[in-house]
Design an enzyme around this catalytic site. Structure first.
Site, PDB file in Angstrom:
ATOM      1  N   ARG A  39       0.778  -1.244   0.000  1.00 16.94           N
ATOM      2  CA  ARG A  39       0.000   0.000   0.000  1.00 16.94           C
ATOM      3  C   ARG A  39       0.804   1.287   0.000  1.00 16.94           C
ATOM      4  O   ARG A  39       0.267   2.350  -0.242  1.00 16.94           O
ATOM      5  CB  ARG A  39      -0.965  -0.009   1.185  1.00 16.94           C
ATOM      6  CG  ARG A  39      -2.123  -0.963   0.975  1.00 16.94           C
ATOM      7  CD  ARG A  39      -2.869  -1.219   2.250  1.00 16.94           C
ATOM      8  NE  ARG A  39      -1.974  -1.851   3.216  1.00 16.94           N
ATOM      9  CZ  ARG A  39      -2.358  -2.354   4.377  1.00 16.94           C
ATOM     10  NH1 ARG A  39      -3.592  -2.277   4.746  1.00 16.94           N
ATOM     11  NH2 ARG A  39      -1.480  -2.927   5.173  1.00 16.94           N
ATOM     12  N   ASP A  85      -0.112 -14.352  -0.275  1.00 22.18           N
ATOM     13  CA  ASP A  85      -0.155 -14.176   1.180  1.00 22.18           C
ATOM     14  C   ASP A  85       0.049 -15.518   1.848  1.00 22.18           C
ATOM     15  O   ASP A  85      -0.257 -16.564   1.252  1.00 22.18           O
ATOM     16  CB  ASP A  85      -1.487 -13.561   1.625  1.00 22.18           C
ATOM     17  CG  ASP A  85      -1.386 -13.015   3.043  1.00 22.18           C
ATOM     18  OD1 ASP A  85      -0.903 -11.889   3.216  1.00 22.18           O
ATOM     19  OD2 ASP A  85      -1.742 -13.749   3.990  1.00 22.18           O
ATOM     20  N   TYR A 160      -2.946 -17.990  13.268  1.00 20.40           N
ATOM     21  CA  TYR A 160      -4.115 -17.335  12.658  1.00 20.40           C
ATOM     22  C   TYR A 160      -5.283 -18.320  12.514  1.00 20.40           C
ATOM     23  O   TYR A 160      -6.449 -17.955  12.647  1.00 20.40           O
ATOM     24  CB  TYR A 160      -3.756 -16.752  11.287  1.00 20.40           C
ATOM     25  CG  TYR A 160      -2.896 -15.503  11.373  1.00 20.40           C
ATOM     26  CD1 TYR A 160      -3.483 -14.252  11.573  1.00 20.40           C
ATOM     27  CD2 TYR A 160      -1.520 -15.563  11.269  1.00 20.40           C
ATOM     28  CE1 TYR A 160      -2.707 -13.099  11.665  1.00 20.40           C
ATOM     29  CE2 TYR A 160      -0.728 -14.419  11.356  1.00 20.40           C
ATOM     30  CZ  TYR A 160      -1.324 -13.191  11.557  1.00 20.40           C
ATOM     31  OH  TYR A 160      -0.552 -12.065  11.655  1.00 20.40           O
TER      32      TYR A 160
END
Ligand code: CP3
Length: 354
Positions: A39, A85, A160
């Protein structure tokens, strides 16, 4: 199994990044940055806006290939890293994975032994878009630019999968592992197998080195570090080398601190990604000379720029003079980082002649 001619493991190379991994010491270290596609780049934000969501973006080979190449075009880094990812593995294992804007990943958490037992073996077909991205990037890289693949380490990915989200301390996964060590071991074992298959296929398709990201290694107490971070990574490295003996593997056990020498000895990684907190003057003595050191500029020094940045860069370049060193950050680049700071970093590293 032998690697076909398309694999990127040929031992002759003009690529600075690969020469260092293959044992050369260069006066000017090669440079790439973790999360170099992202980003902080206006062209990334524009491209990202054309995708429905982040996972769709990762699974669109044309978009993911373009995202991989953007930072190379702008800064001429010595290596491109596959745009994807670490959480495509839980997705490919059937867990629901979404990314909420500004909030990070959300997964339907694994809460029971049965949830873990139900996870299937990884089907590489579910990740075909990732391999197609590799196919598309390969011919578009300049001869001096290397190509890196990656996966998350089992502990970080599992953390996660258990918590269902990012947490400050990975308490849900650590608690689960204390309460259900056998079930947690089964999850880690499944992730070890999936990671070996996934990295081996990335190499077969054409990446020239791979990095294993264990971003949460440093939160574990010593015996848990050994069991959940070090041992699974050692198994992945030896598993990948079974099919690709010449595989170049960088391990990034973030926060491993005093465990690093033992980690290097037991995993056999030829390169170690160091994090921001490691003292380079400690590392030059504690890390065996034949091991490549990668890192480890504070991402906040790069965000700050100016003198803080140039002094921190100089300290690293000087400390690793005469060593096999790949310049990088100590963790991923921050979205707020000004792009002219990145350009200045590349200039400073490239003008260093140790
Ligand atoms: O390095 C690269 O440029 C290659 C691509 C890459 C991404 N994530 C793209 C991404 C790599 C190597 C990763 C690794 C990754 N993903 C890690 C390990 C490294 C680390 O930084 O600790 C982890 C823990 C993840 C999981 C993940 N993915 C989180 C926690 C988040 C949300 C946080 C954030 O920065 O938004 C992501 C999303 C993600 N992965 C983005 C990018 C460019 C931002 C998503 C967006 O564009 O909206």
């Amino acid at each position: 199994m032998t690697a076909p001619a398309t694999s990127g493991l040929s031992s002759k190379t003009n690529k600075a990044f690969l020469s260092v991994l293959d044992g050369q010491q260069l006066k000017t270290p090669p440079i790439w940055l973790m999360r170099q596609a992202g980003r902080y780049l206006p062209e990334y934000r524009e491209l990202r806006a054309t995708a429905k969501n982040f996972l769709d973006f990762c699974y669109s080979p044309a978009l993911a290939a373009e995202a991989t190449l953007q930072p190379i075009r702008r800064f001429g880094f010595d290596a491109a890293i596959l745009f994807s990812d670490i959480l495509v593995i839980p997705d490919a294992l059937g867990q629901t994975v979404t990314f909420e804007a500004g909030e990070g990943p959300r997964l339907n958490p694994l809460t029971s032994v049965e949830d873990i037992e139900r996870l299937p073996e990884l089907s590489l077909g579910r990740l075909s878009a990732v391999f197609e991205t590799i196919d598309r990037v390969k011919p578009r890289l300049a001869p001096q630019t290397a190509f890196i693949g990656f996966c998350g380490a089992p502990w970080t990915v599992a953390s996660y999968m258990i918590a269902g989200r990012g947490t400050p301390d990975q308490a849900p996964a650590r608690l689960f592992a204390y309460r259900n060590p056998a079930a947690f071991q089964l999850l880690i074992d499944k992730l070890v197998d999936a990671s070996i298959a996934y990295l081996s296929e990335q190499i077969r398709t054409g990446v020239e080195a791979v990095q294993i990201f264990d971003s949460w290694a440093g939160i574990l107490p010593p015996s848990e570090f050994q069991r959940w971070s070090l041992a699974p990574i050692a198994r992945i490295i030896s598993g990948v080398r079974t099919s690709h003996p010449a595989a170049r593997i960088i391990a990034f056990p973030r926060g491993a601190t005093t465990h690093l020498p033992n980690f290097i000895r037991q995993t056999g990684a030829q390169a170690i990604g160091l994090d921001t907190a490691v003292d380079p003057n400690w590392a030059v003595n504690a890390i065996p000379e034949q091991v490549v050191v990668q890192g480890h500029l504070d991402p906040l020094a790069l965000l700050a720029g100016g003198r803080a940045q140039t002094e921190a860069v100089d300290a690293l370049l000087t400390a690793y003079r005469g060593r096999r060193h790949i310049f990088n950050l100590g963790h991923g680049i921050l979205p707020e980082t000004p792009i002219d700071h990145v350009a200045a970093l590349v200039d400073q590293v490239r003008s260093f002649e140790g």
